[in-house]
Motif scaffolding. Structure first.
Motif, PDB file in Angstrom:
ATOM      1  N   GLN A  88      -7.341   2.639   1.448  1.00 46.17           N
ATOM      2  CA  GLN A  88      -7.375   1.483   2.158  1.00 46.17           C
ATOM      3  C   GLN A  88      -5.647   2.019   3.063  1.00 46.17           C
ATOM      4  O   GLN A  88      -4.858   1.475   2.555  1.00 46.17           O
ATOM      5  N   ASN A  89      -6.322   1.603   4.593  1.00 44.71           N
ATOM      6  CA  ASN A  89      -4.604   1.423   4.834  1.00 44.71           C
ATOM      7  C   ASN A  89      -4.003   2.851   5.227  1.00 44.71           C
ATOM      8  O   ASN A  89      -2.709   2.388   5.366  1.00 44.71           O
ATOM      9  N   SER A  90      -4.247   3.387   4.492  1.00 42.55           N
ATOM     10  CA  SER A  90      -3.715   5.536   4.331  1.00 42.55           C
ATOM     11  C   SER A  90      -2.558   5.651   3.587  1.00 42.55           C
ATOM     12  O   SER A  90      -2.336   5.977   2.895  1.00 42.55           O
ATOM     13  N   GLY A  91      -2.097   4.143   3.597  1.00 43.30           N
ATOM     14  CA  GLY A  91      -0.445   4.195   2.784  1.00 43.30           C
ATOM     15  C   GLY A  91       0.227   5.242   3.540  1.00 43.30           C
ATOM     16  O   GLY A  91       1.074   5.715   2.398  1.00 43.30           O
ATOM     17  N   SER A 117       1.240  -1.397  -0.069  1.00 40.64           N
ATOM     18  CA  SER A 117       0.436  -0.177  -0.002  1.00 40.64           C
ATOM     19  C   SER A 117       1.140   1.050  -0.044  1.00 40.64           C
ATOM     20  O   SER A 117       0.301   2.211  -0.607  1.00 40.64           O
ATOM     21  N   VAL A 118       1.946   1.646   1.012  1.00 41.03           N
ATOM     22  CA  VAL A 118       2.914   1.891   0.997  1.00 41.03           C
ATOM     23  C   VAL A 118       3.565   2.196  -0.908  1.00 41.03           C
ATOM     24  O   VAL A 118       3.392   3.673  -1.368  1.00 41.03           O
ATOM     25  N   ARG A 119       3.748   1.502  -1.334  1.00 41.01           N
ATOM     26  CA  ARG A 119       4.205   1.861  -2.974  1.00 41.01           C
ATOM     27  C   ARG A 119       3.021   2.110  -4.003  1.00 41.01           C
ATOM     28  O   ARG A 119       3.682   3.383  -4.426  1.00 41.01           O
ATOM     29  N   ALA A 141       0.566   3.754  -2.632  1.00 38.87           N
ATOM     30  CA  ALA A 141       0.431   5.654  -2.135  1.00 38.87           C
ATOM     31  C   ALA A 141       1.518   6.436  -2.856  1.00 38.87           C
ATOM     32  O   ALA A 141       1.246   7.247  -3.437  1.00 38.87           O
ATOM     33  N   ALA A 142       3.155   5.899  -3.271  1.00 41.84           N
ATOM     34  CA  ALA A 142       4.006   6.573  -3.265  1.00 41.84           C
ATOM     35  C   ALA A 142       3.549   7.226  -5.046  1.00 41.84           C
ATOM     36  O   ALA A 142       3.893   7.743  -5.250  1.00 41.84           O
TER      37      ALA A 142
END
Lengths: 227, 276
Positions: B83-86, A109-111, A113-114
């Motif tokens: 979802q899960n804010s990231g 999810s970080v990837r 989002a980035a």
């Protein structure tokens, strides 16, 4: 104790030489394992093969490598470069897997989002994936550091002086204290380098230092008495 | 306005996620794409900022084909909440909110000033600014995610099940907060969810998707409730099980409204105005 008192200068000189010989392969090995580890992570199908082949490099006996490298690269058997290159190979062999695993540990999810924020691939690697792979890479680098410090001693067999000199010299002359001094100083250097890495990690990755009271506190705050 | 024109997406493994969809998403309204998992709703959303490229068809934003806009600048002008804010775990809250501002070359003092404003906008205390994401609750993290998406004041906000991972109480709070924000900011919001109640609560326009992102029906929540076009829609919105039916019973001279499960839902306020 006589030997030690008379040879403090030698021990100090060899220790500094030892540190110098160890640091360069650690740094080079880390730098080289980044692109290889990234490739293995990025192209999943190649991951198993690349990591296995690279990892196998570590199984080459160090003396064999010292003998094989000079004719292959056209350098002198007795040159320091020989040792530096050999130890870099071992560092890469140990480090690549940590780089791949560190990158794989970055949350999807970080990837996403980035990417959605508008990072370019390059920017996302250096500013998001690389720092987040940091803890896993640091763990690998600590192993590399200790292993390299220990391997430097073998260089004495091809004439590159380090604390390893105290082993061969002590053995030939039958001075136990000289051998023990060599061992102790090697361990001290390994521990010092490890400490440096840990401290660097703390400075560079402050978010890792959180003892996270919030999570516990939050659980207590939201916990409701059982009905 | 965002327009999909006969857009299809087939992934490399042969899965057809989106099969020839044409859809107009009106500006300054909340459009909710709702469907069960595998309906291609996230794929649709990610095609708007070119995180997924369509296999065929075109997508236009205000009449401009987005295939002609480089992905990175396009993404920076479109807000995105997941979802899960990231959130970036290695950055403080204020730096997370300022992410896109930094990418756009805004200097740190100005970026921080704007980020603090945004924290207020989403109802977060400035004391949280120097914390790391892991120190915040799920609901707070989600608010930070919204603040980050609003940083460069984008016209379009894409939201992919943003409230899916928080508990029901916090979710209700965040939903109300989003409605309040939307009254103030009037963004073009595309909101993806699998929760039909959330769709009806937030959507001005609700698009119900079947498999392969086939549009089963679209319209305002009341239109969908009044006239479900197919059995699939009726079943999806719960109309077939009588879940959406309210009955009125007279109790002591007042009209009590009974919901589909037989429980009293409230008392009818007798007004002459038309129902909205």
């Amino acid at each position: 104790m006589n030997w030690l008192v008379n040879n403090l200068d030698l021990v100090l000189e060899l220790s500094l030489q030892h540190v110098r010989l160890a640091v360069l392969p650690i740094v080079l090995g880390f730098a080289l394992s980044l692109p290889i580890g990234w490739l293995a992570w990025r192209f999943r199908f190649s991951r198993g093969l690349v990591l296995t082949v690279i990892g196998l490099l570590y199984t080459i006996p160090s003396l064999a490598l010292f003998v094989l490298l000079p004719p292959a690269l056209g350098i002198s058997f007795l040159s320091e470069l020989n040792v530096t290159i050999a130890l870099t190979v071992y560092a890469v062999a140990l480090m690549t897997r940590s780089v791949t695993e560190g990158l794989a540990a970055v949350g999807p999810s970080v990837r996403v989002a980035a990417t959605a924020m508008g990072y370019s691939t390059w920017g996302r690697f250096w500013r998001v994936e690389f720092p987040l792979a940091g803890p896993v890479m640091l763990a690998g680098l600590r192993v590399v550091a200790v292993s390299t410090v220990s391997l430097v001693t073998v260089g004495v067999f091809v004439g590159v002086r380090s604390l390893g000199y105290l082993f061969t010299d002590g053995l030939q002359r039958g001075i136990v204290l000289e051998i023990v001094t060599g061992i102790v100083m090697t361990v001290v250097i390994a521990l010092l380098l490890d400490l440096v890495l840990v401290v660097l990690g703390r400075i560079l990755m402050p978010w890792q230092r959180l003892f996270a009271p919030s999570a516990t506190v939050r659980r207590l705050q939201t916990a409701r008495p059982a009905a | 306005m965002i327009e999909f024109r006969s857009v299809s997406k087939e992934f490399d493994d042969g899965t057809v996620a989106v099969d020839d969809i044409s859809l107009v998403i009106p500006a300054r309204r909340v459009t909710v794409l709702v469907g069960s998992s595998g309906s291609g709703k996230t794929t649709l959303l990610q095609m708007i900022n070119r995180m997924v490229e369509p296999t065929s068809g075109t997508i236009e934003i205000d009449g401009e084909n987005i295939a002609g806009i480089a992905p990175v600048p396009l993404r920076r002008r479109i807000g995105y909440v997941i979802q899960n804010s990231g959130l970036l775990p290695h950055r403080t809250i204020i730096d997370n909110v300022a992410t896109v501002l930094y990418l756009e070359g805004v200097r740190k003092p100005q970026a921080h000033e704007r980020a603090l404003e945004l924290l207020s906008t989403v109802g977060l205390d400035h004391a949280l600014a120097t914390r790391y994401p892991s120190q915040l609750s799920g609901g707070q993290q989600q608010r930070v995610g919204v603040a980050r998406a609003l940083a460069v004041n984008p016209n379009i906000l894409l939201m992919d099940e943003p409230f899916g991972a928080v508990d029901p109480i916090v979710r209700a709070e965040l939903q109300q907060e989003l409605l309040r924000l939307q009254r103030e900011l009037a963004k073009t919001i595309v909101f993806v969810t699998h929760d039909i109640d959330e769709a009806f609560l937030l959507g001005d326009n609700v698009v119900i998707l079947g498999e392969g992102a086939k549009i089963a029906q679209q319209g305002s929540p009341s239109e969908l409730l009044a006239n479900p076009a197919t059995e699939f829609v009726a079943s999806f919105i719960g109309a077939d099980r009588g879940r959406r039916e309210l009955t009125i019973r007279r109790v002591n001279g007042r009209s009590v409204v009974i919901d589909g499960t037989g429980r009293p839902a409230g008392v009818l306020a007798e007004t002459d105005g038309p129902a909205s």
